[in-house]
Design an enzyme around this catalytic site. Structure first.
Site, mmCIF file in Angstrom:
data_model
loop_
_atom_site.group_PDB
_atom_site.id
_atom_site.type_symbol
_atom_site.label_atom_id
_atom_site.label_comp_id
_atom_site.label_asym_id
_atom_site.label_seq_id
_atom_site.Cartn_x
_atom_site.Cartn_y
_atom_site.Cartn_z
ATOM 1 N N PRO A 5 -7.667 7.114 -6.138
ATOM 2 C CA PRO A 5 -8.433 7.508 -6.888
ATOM 3 C C PRO A 5 -9.927 6.933 -6.804
ATOM 4 O O PRO A 5 -10.142 6.213 -7.446
ATOM 5 C CB PRO A 5 -7.716 7.078 -8.358
ATOM 6 C CG PRO A 5 -6.957 5.969 -8.134
ATOM 7 C CD PRO A 5 -6.511 6.084 -6.340
ATOM 8 N N GLU A 6 -10.678 7.841 -6.154
ATOM 9 C CA GLU A 6 -11.959 7.300 -5.815
ATOM 10 C C GLU A 6 -12.652 8.150 -6.809
ATOM 11 O O GLU A 6 -12.222 8.821 -7.975
ATOM 12 C CB GLU A 6 -12.505 7.487 -4.553
ATOM 13 C CG GLU A 6 -11.647 7.007 -3.401
ATOM 14 C CD GLU A 6 -12.453 6.248 -2.119
ATOM 15 O OE1 GLU A 6 -13.707 6.179 -2.388
ATOM 16 O OE2 GLU A 6 -11.582 6.273 -1.074
ATOM 17 N N HIS A 100 6.961 2.085 -14.209
ATOM 18 C CA HIS A 100 5.785 1.753 -14.040
ATOM 19 C C HIS A 100 4.599 2.341 -15.174
ATOM 20 O O HIS A 100 3.593 2.305 -15.026
ATOM 21 C CB HIS A 100 4.937 1.836 -12.759
ATOM 22 C CG HIS A 100 5.986 1.275 -11.592
ATOM 23 N ND1 HIS A 100 6.240 -0.016 -11.577
ATOM 24 C CD2 HIS A 100 6.529 1.655 -10.550
ATOM 25 C CE1 HIS A 100 7.020 -0.214 -10.385
ATOM 26 N NE2 HIS A 100 7.196 0.875 -9.856
ATOM 27 N N ARG A 119 1.027 -0.163 -8.504
ATOM 28 C CA ARG A 119 0.615 -1.454 -7.985
ATOM 29 C C ARG A 119 -0.063 -2.422 -8.914
ATOM 30 O O ARG A 119 -0.409 -3.550 -8.386
ATOM 31 C CB ARG A 119 -0.517 -1.057 -6.837
ATOM 32 C CG ARG A 119 0.337 -0.525 -5.712
ATOM 33 C CD ARG A 119 -0.355 -0.120 -4.399
ATOM 34 N NE ARG A 119 0.245 0.888 -3.488
ATOM 35 C CZ ARG A 119 -0.428 1.185 -2.297
ATOM 36 N NH1 ARG A 119 -1.606 0.820 -2.092
ATOM 37 N NH2 ARG A 119 0.305 2.137 -1.848
#
Length: 281
Positions: A5-6, A100, A119
DNA sequence: CGTAGACCCTGCGCGC
DNA sequence: TGCGCGCAGGGTCTAC
């Protein structure tokens, strides 16, 4: 290919949520884990319950969900950063909890706005909208690539007497935001600048080309993302990041799209850099 | 102050 | 087939 996700992904997400969220009210906040790269402030996040969403903004890779101002003064803002693996999506009411899933906001539509991040490099916090400019996460961010003040002269001025390679400089978020590893590689390829070139060797014209290239690469990714993944946010909860066409990133050994010379890889600041040894000087 | 490197974390791809 | 290892990367912190 790991489409992180830039900035373009966050901007496409913002535009998608902008069509879906304003006017919705949060009925319940579910803080499901201790936190991400920082611990959650559960009390602050929970204070969003009962608040109505006013709009969405983006700064760098941070997404802002603004809430309507109350009678007693200014409104609140939910700030979300997706880190490396975060997803901030709208799920149908019946959608089971995801692995998550750290945060969930139950909306008055019955849908669930949820933050899933394996993460845990992401970030989420709530704060009064008026205090955001002074927030330490945001206060030292560099210029937006879409800002009118972002041009070759800006780069040249900020480069000053700095040392180090141009790619590291380009990825410095205190200079310009939103250029992660992938788009740094792509921008340098487009500008025909070698990633290892010391910043001191770049002249006015090269800086201008580089600034133009950064903006073009990001704009193109936003455009591609907007057209290729319309359900980025409101899919079934498993919609991934969009894929964009990349010239050099993760293409070691493949022919350069411009000159056919094989793409090479080098490591800078512990990160892979992909470039064309013929085109980029 | 500017630069370089470590670190956080999990999933995945690769080699055996 | 399965397992273990190394790599991936944004942002922040520390060391020099």
């Amino acid at each position: 290919m790991p489409a992180m996700p830039e900035l373009p992904e966050v901007e496409v997400l913002r535009r998608s949520l902008e069509r879906l969220l304003p006017g919705r009210r949060i009925e319940q906040v579910d803080v499901r884990s201790p936190g991400l790269r920082e611990p959650f402030d559960a009390a602050a996040l929970s204070s969003l319950a009962g608040q109505r969403i006013a709009g969405l903004r983006r700064r760098a890779k941070y997404l802002f969900v603004d809430f309507e101002a109350g009678q007693e003064g200014g409104g609140l803002t939910l700030v979300v950063h997706l880190g490396m693996s975060g997803r901030f999506t709208l799920a149908p009411a019946e959608e089971p909890t995801a692995k998550h899933e750290h945060l969930a906001f139950l909306l008055d539509s019955g849908q669930r706005l949820r933050l899933v991040d394996p993460r845990r490099f992401g970030l989420a916090f709530a704060a009064p909208t008026a205090t955001l400019d002074a927030d330490p996460h945001l206060a030292s961010l560099g210029i937006e690539p879409a800002d009118a003040g972002f041009h070759g002269g800006f780069f040249q001025q900020r480069a000053g007497r700095r040392k180090g390679p141009v790619k590291t400089f380009l990825m410095n978020g205190q200079i310009v935001v939103g250029v992660g590893n992938i788009y740094a590689c792509e921008s340098l390829w487009r500008a025909r600048i070698h990633p290892a070139r010391p910043v001191a060797t770049l002249k006015k014209r090269a800086w201008q080309t580089l600034a133009d290239s950064v903006r073009a690469v990001l704009d193109q990714a936003i455009a591609e993302g907007g057209t290729t993944l319309n359900d980025f946010a409101d899919g079934e909860g498993n919609a991934g990041y969009f894929q964009v066409s990349l010239a050099v990133y993760d293409r070691e050994g493949e022919p350069c799209p411009r000159c056919a010379k094989p793409i090479e890889r080098l490591v800078q600041a512990n990160r892979s850099t992909f470039f064309c040894p013929r085109c980029q000087r």
